[in-house]
Scaffold this motif. Structure first.
Motif, mmCIF file in Angstrom:
data_model
loop_
_atom_site.group_PDB
_atom_site.id
_atom_site.type_symbol
_atom_site.label_atom_id
_atom_site.label_comp_id
_atom_site.label_asym_id
_atom_site.label_seq_id
_atom_site.Cartn_x
_atom_site.Cartn_y
_atom_site.Cartn_z
ATOM 1 N N HIS A 21 -5.863 6.199 2.152
ATOM 2 C CA HIS A 21 -4.603 6.174 1.412
ATOM 3 C C HIS A 21 -4.172 7.596 1.071
ATOM 4 N N LEU B 260 -1.279 5.720 7.970
ATOM 5 C CA LEU B 260 -1.407 5.248 9.353
ATOM 6 C C LEU B 260 -1.303 6.432 10.308
ATOM 7 N N PRO B 261 -2.032 6.374 11.443
ATOM 8 C CA PRO B 261 -2.075 7.519 12.356
ATOM 9 C C PRO B 261 -0.694 8.036 12.733
ATOM 10 N N ALA B 262 0.233 7.138 13.050
ATOM 11 C CA ALA B 262 1.544 7.582 13.536
ATOM 12 C C ALA B 262 2.222 8.465 12.494
ATOM 13 N N VAL B 263 2.074 8.125 11.238
ATOM 14 C CA VAL B 263 2.730 8.881 10.174
ATOM 15 C C VAL B 263 2.005 10.191 9.923
ATOM 16 N N ARG C 168 -8.215 5.525 11.745
ATOM 17 C CA ARG C 168 -8.230 4.258 12.456
ATOM 18 C C ARG C 168 -8.952 3.188 11.648
ATOM 19 N N TRP D 138 -0.017 11.962 11.912
ATOM 20 C CA TRP D 138 0.090 12.950 12.991
ATOM 21 C C TRP D 138 1.486 13.523 13.098
ATOM 22 N N SER E 115 3.624 7.433 -0.363
ATOM 23 C CA SER E 115 2.728 6.467 -1.014
ATOM 24 C C SER E 115 2.111 5.568 0.040
ATOM 25 N N GLY E 116 1.037 4.888 -0.337
ATOM 26 C CA GLY E 116 0.502 3.842 0.522
ATOM 27 C C GLY E 116 -0.516 4.312 1.540
ATOM 28 N N ARG E 117 -0.753 3.452 2.539
ATOM 29 C CA ARG E 117 -1.808 3.658 3.512
ATOM 30 C C ARG E 117 -1.411 4.743 4.517
#
Lengths: 395, 395, 395, 395
Positions: B11, B36-39, B6, B41, B32-34
């Motif tokens: 990354h 994010l929780p949705a990805v 959160r 989990w 790649s990249g940041r």
């Protein structure tokens, strides 16, 4: 000198230095570009000394001489040639990191040689900077060399040479034994010994004491502490035990490999040339190549061109035969030259080395089949490593 | 985990690895990249394990815990956090180059630990590749960890952990003692010892025998030759004599300096903060700075914030005080931090170290003048190295 | 300022400059390391100015403000914040290579602004060095800014600001239009135009006249020669014809791509956050992830978060969608972010751009199948590019 | 060929390629190391073609020939020599990026030449890959060259040559005009023109429209928008106006400077040598240098050795005279050679160029003083640039 300059390939800085030393000041006067006679001799007439670097690239005599010396010394032999006008000095007093042999070729030169000034300068690892007269004591030797004379002084002996008012000087200085001390050998050996100890002996892989940073370190060096004693003794025993892991012979082979890269290629006599690949008659004639096949048979008598031109090294990638015959007369202009050999050829190479300087017949090579014997002999002949007793004649 | 994600600065690859191990195949699934929780989990729901690298950058608890451990161990302490879905395994069996402490935080995990398979793998220098089940024997330990349990296994012990079908697992693995063996210490010490021997002892600078390349080398290793014996004995005596030149304390200081660069900065309690520069009330208020002057007097009582946050090193350039207070929570993100000190302050630093954890008054520092005492204390206070017994109050 | 310093991540040189300008001498006083309040305010009390670089990394207000301006300007917007003690000046007079907007936040500042001194300094490409008072003429504007005032001056206008004896000054200078001129555009465009002309037009590939080196060249520039005239006319016609090959739109896209890399990421309001992936409720709770699935359906109403956050570029490797949502608040800390798109999604991206700021339903996206529509929308949502009209609710 | 191989300095890969082309497969067979005759001719006997690269380094005839051609072409002239066994082909069909002149020296060769296959391959910038027979149409020329024949084909013409069953072939291919097109010239000129326009014309420094990213770009290329029209027209007018700022003569001088670096040094006849510094009699004889002084007087008649061996360039650092006489026969083995000249000598250089091939007296040089005239003539004589009508005789 004159011949080198007329050859037209002498460049200031790369091959020739123009220098002077007067009233304690040492100067270099190199212009840029090619060193043409008219320009070079003009410097000389104005009192400058000339130092020809790498005369072995210009003179076959020097090349031959050095290639014999390098094998005797087991260490690269180099040279510089110096031409100094009457009544001048070209260089400040200094000492070098090499054994020096000064051969007077023409004219005369007045030399003063001084002992090392302190223990730390005996057989030094590195050359000195230019010294002032005030830093010198009394010479241990003062003499005038004349053509034909030879002067030797070891690493670390300070020296300076100047010309008498009535005579110029031409001499060549031959050098050897640069970075060729026990310590230089240990620099190769000891990291390999430690690596081996780490792999083979768990004592070297055990963790350090958790608290050693607290009682060790320069700030604690005067503290009496049983833990310090134990730490120091442990380190000492591990250093001593490195002896058991030191791969001495392998480290010698690594130095030999470097030495072969440093070496000048051998100089061949006319008859040696005729007996080698360099005199092999393969040629273009009347629209086609002639006499191309290298006909080595079981009865061909062969030997190494020189004893010191090859070295076998067992490396991770395989058995490598390093050799000098394709080196350049210019230092390290060529990469190290080697052939990867089938390990079963090792005995044959050692047999060639131990038979030297006698010839052996190809059939006597300790290979399994005649085909292999001929194949190995042909390969070595093609690289200029092997010569035949008689020139190979075409059928 | 959830908090870190959160926070938005996690990354893939840099901070988080998405992995799986099924049917003998170990895979990494990092996009790649940041992260994010949705990805993240979503990966977890599909059976992937998550490894959060460097949790000390996201959690102050972990940071605090590791900063205490590093001082105990005298070696960098690192950590990774692992979240594994029920019924899965995230990693292939392998061994590591560090001492491992597994703390179960949530759920359960089934572990199997195996002894090193051969002598060369006992306390190894380097981690293994991923191993197959076929390469393993019987585990020396098989157990299920539950929240609050701790499992330790040394460098070289093979291990694998998987989740029971009915429970996920969250654990943190703390590691230390990477490259912290006697051999690692010798790798620093011995080149320095040889350098010193070369400078101080002419025996190391003497030339090698002219003919050593002929009788030494692997090809000659079975030859009986008095020259070989002499050569080997000479080398052995020179190795042994390195003991006399080994700068053990200086090498420890060099390791200490590297260690201080590896270290996490210390974590301060609220009261420590109030007593340090980090809680100093200097601020901007109503259009002007307030409470700016650091008023240290001869009666101010001070101590080091922690014992292990500074190290004095004598270097060629001068006396350097290395310190950890300006390090980053991310490994080596900052350059090594140090202050060059006047050598006469050495005693004061040592006095602060030996007095720890007791406070001393500034007046007790062994400097010549009161001005120097206050100047040194102010400097150390400004770098966060020194704390005061009572928060500094503005007059 | 105060908040940034207390955050503890301000470093001298990287984030904060300490400067002074007195009696014509401009100095920088940055120590090394972290900028702690006690040290910074001490400099200020001694008359130094403080320049906080990149305030957008420390202040969300500045970040938000600049992210709006950059979209208006079509060019990166940057900022510095300056705090100056009463009665002092922090910088020498100079001009910059950017358009400058000075916003007075606190206190007062006396400004003098001067016209460019000569044609070559009108709208200059590069900033000036520090100037002396003697190099300046009469100011075109002299004024005192008070909190709330705004002062604009264009590239090339010389300026200097100093504080009145009775008031400090805090202002922020916003800058834009660096390297954003027609010439900067041509520097991208013209090499591409020439490359294209070479490929498509044989006139550019024909050989130069064999003798052109003889009659062309500066030494011949005053010679009257028909061959010169012909050569010059040929060159001129080829330059003129470059117009036909200039890929203007493609060069604009290349600039747009660089601009998107320069951009600050967008700042989201609370409601925007709730409508985006950043507010998506996926989380870890009670030993398992919750609300993980992103349920976009054909009826979900979506739009771009901002118009300027994406750019489609046709590149050799494929169709790339560049976007700013994963950029850092620190300039170029992240690599350019892009997704490679199936070319058939091009229309959908253009449809989203042209519909902005209105929402569209996913079903309205011009993709072939519903699956593709949902897939594209989900991808863009996951990258933070797309928002939904209502927060996505879990079933 | 034979002479080059016997010279002993031919290395595979660097100087000699061993190739074959049979059944559509093109192969290179270079071993490593020196190319000894026995090995090279063995390849030839087995059907391999030999390509001698840079024959100008081995043959003075080729050197002389190319050095004349380069001056005629105003572009570097290179060469390769090819020896092909009867009944074989050494290379796959392909086209080159140079104008090619094939001179048959010995034997015969069957050639097929094909027109460029499409507009884009007419006068191409880059050579083709190897082509297959299937990619070729009908030859525009099919012929058998015999010794003494010359075949020319332009850039882009596909060609292949093979030997008849009954005759080998030896030919040399001379090439020129590589990267010597109008486009190559514009690649130097246009960035300089744009740089100059930016400095001199504020129109190029004005900012781009704030909104141009919105209506420009490939996605908008079909949009009708007055702003697009204005943008495009502005760009076009700025490209057209570059003509006014294009430093055509200066760009030619930059190409001339590169060309002089590419050039072979001139070949001197015996009499030219006697009239130049290369035949100057300065030498070492009987222990001292003789005939060292270069006695140029006001009456000495001088001229340039060749017209094309010098070029004056006005550079930021000063007036530079680039020259070719110290170039190497090996491409770019030497750095560009130049002398910085006092600008007042410019007229004298131009006078020497315009007088060529006639001699002038030193006194006629347009310098202010006789001392300067002699100084300049001596400098140019020492660099081999100037020759004297009569050999300089020592007094």
């Amino acid at each position: 000198f004159d011949a080198a300059l007329r050859g037209g390939e002498v460049h200031f800085g790369t091959h020739l230095d123009v220098t002077s030393y007067a009233e304690g000041v040492r100067e270099t006067h190199n212009p840029s570009g090619r060193a043409l006679p008219a320009v070079v001799w003009d410097f000389y007439q104005n009192g400058c000394s000339l130092r020809l670097l790498c005369p072995q690239a210009f003179s076959s005599t020097v090349w031959n001489f050095l290639s014999i010396l390098q094998e005797q010394f087991g260490s690269m032999a180099g040279a510089n040639t110096y031409l100094t006008p009457p009544g001048t000095q070209g260089f400040a007093p200094h000492y070098d990191d090499i054994e020096a042999f000064v051969l007077q070729l023409e004219g005369k030169k007045h030399w003063r040689v001084y002992r090392p000034r302190r223990d730390a300068e005996v057989l030094p690892q590195f050359s000195s900077a230019n010294l002032t007269q005030a830093e010198l004591g009394e010479p241990v030797l003062e003499t005038v060399l004349e053509a034909g004379d030879l002067l030797y002084f070891p690493r670390g002996f300070i020296h300076q040479g100047d010309c008498l008012p009535d005579a110029h000087s031409l001499h060549i200085t031959v050098s050897s034994y640069q970075r060729n001390s026990w310590g230089d050998f240990l620099e190769k050996l000891i990291p390999a010994a430690l690596q081996m100890a780490l792999e083979e002996d768990v004592e070297y892989r055990r963790g350090l004491p958790m608290d050693y940073l607290q009682y060790m370190g320069v700030a604690n060096s005067d503290t009496v502490d049983a833990r310090r004693t134990a730490f120091v003794e442990k380190v000492q025993s591990l250093i001593k035990k490195l002896i058991d892991y030191a791969p001495i012979d392998a480290a010698v082979d690594q130095r030999a490999k470097s030495f072969l890269h440093d070496c000048l290629p051998p100089v061949l006599t006319q008859s040696e040339k005729a007996q080698s690949v360099y005199g092999f008659p393969a040629r273009w004639q009347d629209g086609a190549p002639r006499d191309v096949d290298i006909l080595i048979t079981k009865d061909t008598e062969v030997r190494l061109l020189r004893h010191g031109i090859v070295r076998l090294c067992n490396e991770e990638a395989g058995v490598m035969l390093y050799y000098t015959t394709e080196n350049s007369r210019v230092y390290h202009k060529e990469e190290p030259k080697f052939i990867e050999l089938d390990p079963e050829y090792t005995d044959s190479i050692e047999f060639l080395l131990s038979s030297y300087p006698n010839h052996i017949t190809v059939d006597n090579l300790p290979c399994e089949t005649l085909e292999e014997k001929i194949s190995l002999a042909t390969l070595l002949f093609e690289k200029g490593i092997l010569t035949t007793k008689k020139p190979l004649v075409q059928v």
